[in-house]
Each structure stands twice: as C-alpha cells, then as structure tokens.
Design an enzyme around this catalytic site. Sequence first.
Site, PDB file in Angstrom:
ATOM      1  N   CYS A 101     -80.752   8.259 -29.234  1.00 39.82           N
ATOM      2  CA  CYS A 101     -80.746   9.711 -29.434  1.00 39.82           C
ATOM      3  C   CYS A 101     -80.291  10.037 -30.848  1.00 39.82           C
ATOM      4  O   CYS A 101     -79.085   9.970 -31.154  1.00 39.82           O
ATOM      5  CB  CYS A 101     -79.845  10.386 -28.404  1.00 39.82           C
ATOM      6  SG  CYS A 101     -79.714  12.174 -28.605  1.00 39.82           S
ATOM      7  N   CYS A 129     -77.929  13.046 -31.121  1.00 37.69           N
ATOM      8  CA  CYS A 129     -76.561  12.755 -30.670  1.00 37.69           C
ATOM      9  C   CYS A 129     -75.785  11.956 -31.711  1.00 37.69           C
ATOM     10  O   CYS A 129     -74.616  12.238 -31.988  1.00 37.69           O
ATOM     11  CB  CYS A 129     -76.593  11.953 -29.365  1.00 37.69           C
ATOM     12  SG  CYS A 129     -77.611  12.660 -28.062  1.00 37.69           S
ATOM     13  N   ASP A 130     -76.423  10.937 -32.292  1.00 39.75           N
ATOM     14  CA  ASP A 130     -75.688   9.940 -33.063  1.00 39.75           C
ATOM     15  C   ASP A 130     -76.005   9.903 -34.547  1.00 39.75           C
ATOM     16  O   ASP A 130     -75.329   9.190 -35.299  1.00 39.75           O
ATOM     17  CB  ASP A 130     -75.956   8.544 -32.475  1.00 39.75           C
ATOM     18  CG  ASP A 130     -75.471   8.433 -31.026  1.00 39.75           C
ATOM     19  OD1 ASP A 130     -74.506   9.136 -30.672  1.00 39.75           O
ATOM     20  OD2 ASP A 130     -76.061   7.648 -30.267  1.00 39.75           O
TER      21      ASP A 130
END
Length: 332
Positions: free
Chosen positions: A157, A160-161
């Site tokens: 993701c 997300c990261d």
Amino acid sequence: MMAGDAGAAVLETKDEGPKIPDKNKTKFDVIIIGAGPSGYTAGIYCSRAGYDTLILSGILPGGQLVNTTEVENYPGFENGIMGPDLMIEMRKQSQRMGTTIIDDVAVDVDFRHKPFKVLTASEEYEGRAVIIATGANPRKLGLEGEETFAGKGVSYCATCDGPFFRNQDIIVVGGGDSAIEEATFLTKFATKVHLVHRRGELRASKIMQERALNNEKIKFHWDSAVTEIKGDQKMQQAVLKNLKTNEESTLDAGGLFVAIGHEPNTQLFKGQIDLDEDDYVVLKNKTHTNIEGIFAAGDVHDRNYRQAITAAAFGCMAAIDLDKYLTESADK
C-alpha cells in the site's frame, strides 16, 4: 451525537449502555463476519443501537493491519499508532459496547432462508441480519524474503507506507492501473522509482501510462521480474531477472511495493450473494447486497480506497443501513 450523518442519530438514540456478552449464545440480531476496521466499527454501532451483536473474527483478528507497523494516517493519533495496537483498541471498544467477539472462522453460510445461518467448525449461529466484513488480501509475489521483509521494506500500500521511504530508491512491481498509480504517488517521496513489469508494455490506461512515461523519477524495467529480496534487518536489495535474456541484476532499494492486485475474501459467499468478475461483493444500494438483510463493508467490496479509515466508515454505514432494515422489518 456525532455530526455529519443524520442517520447516526437513529443508532445513538437507542443506546442503553454496554452489555455483558454471553459467549454461549448462538442466536443474535446481527452477525458480523470479519474483524478488521470495518467489522469492529460495525460492531460498535450495532451494539450501541441495542442489538445483540456477534463478530466472528476469522483467522486473522484485526485484518491486514495486524501485519503492519506504524500507522500515521489514522485520525486521532498525533504520533501515529502501531497497526496491531489500533486493532486491539477497536476490539476493546467494540467489546465494551457489548459486542460478543469469538475468534473462530466461518466455514459455511446459508443466506437462502431467515434467520440467516453462519457456521464455524464447531457451532451454528443464527442472525436476523449479517454484515460481511471479510476484507481482501493483496496478491503476493511468493518470493524468498517477501514474508521476512513484510513491513520492513516490503509493502502492499503506497498510500499507507510511502512517506516512510523518503529520499530512497523504491521498486514497484506491476503494470496495471494500480501499479502506475502507486509508482506515480511514490515519486513524491522517492529519489527514484523503479517499475518492474513482466511484459514489454503496460496494461494501465493510456492517460496513466503517459503520465508515468513522462515522469523523470520513474525508471522502467521491461520484460523483468523480481526473483529475490535481500537485506539485513530491513530490505536493502532486490534481484531482477530479464525474462527474455535470463540475465540477472541486483538493484539497491529501500522498499518494494507489490501492486499486482487484491483478492477479496469472498469464496465463502459464492452462490449465495452476487459477486463481480473479480469476486468483489456487488452492492445493490449503498452497503446492501442483493439479499435483503445481508450487508457488506470494507475491502470486500471496495477496490478503490482500501484504507483503514474508509473501511471503518463503511462499517459505520453498514450498521446504519442494517438498523434501518431491522427497524422497518419489525414494523411490518
């Protein structure tokens, strides 16, 4: 009362305080299958509405977030929170509201008759309504080092990261819209994004291809595949193989993002509810499936956002829609 959705008032006016769960019960008002952000949030709302609510957590209580490290983009946590800790807090909150949570796996369902039935290996549960919150899993490469470095350089993701990989070289694997979107997004943080694709041309839409091909921070590795991931405490290198020449090379990179699609966890529901060509749950209206009384929330139907906060939002929406359904059913 929370602002933003008048429908929430219907749920909150019924709140009579937390109930003590009875784990010997087999008949409930609501059964929630799955215990990620969507399942736990649905449990909070349903229990606060006064419904006897059961969550069957499945094989991985907490969903994908239990395998993540720090979560920086979930509101309310100024300094971030570890993924497993966030799921523990959601679980505790749902339980405090009176939700019964059983760490067991649903192995069969019967949505053809009411009350609906959900079976585990050891028990049969009945519910007046069901929320499917079984999520989806990212497709993996199946490489040596992939599991070892999950959360330590390997990610599924970018949203997300991505911010964790500032000023580093990053690898993205894939050639569809998701891969190109993630590669483009990651150029905000990375020194260079290496896109590795098994073919000699992209499968992404034309406009997305043009953006990526014109982005100086994206380097394409055509007809290639990642065959190994290496590192010490964190990922440091990836081995690439040219599928036409069989030539191998080593690429230094701090992160590897796998963007080859997701697989919704819907095998259990085939033949019971409508699924699309990729096995995602088809929604008839908002969070409703094609069967009255069966709802879906989170990544099990959402192929676009796949965030903890959107999954939680869908859990809230499903609970509100379910409340309306049960209220109207009782009036008939």
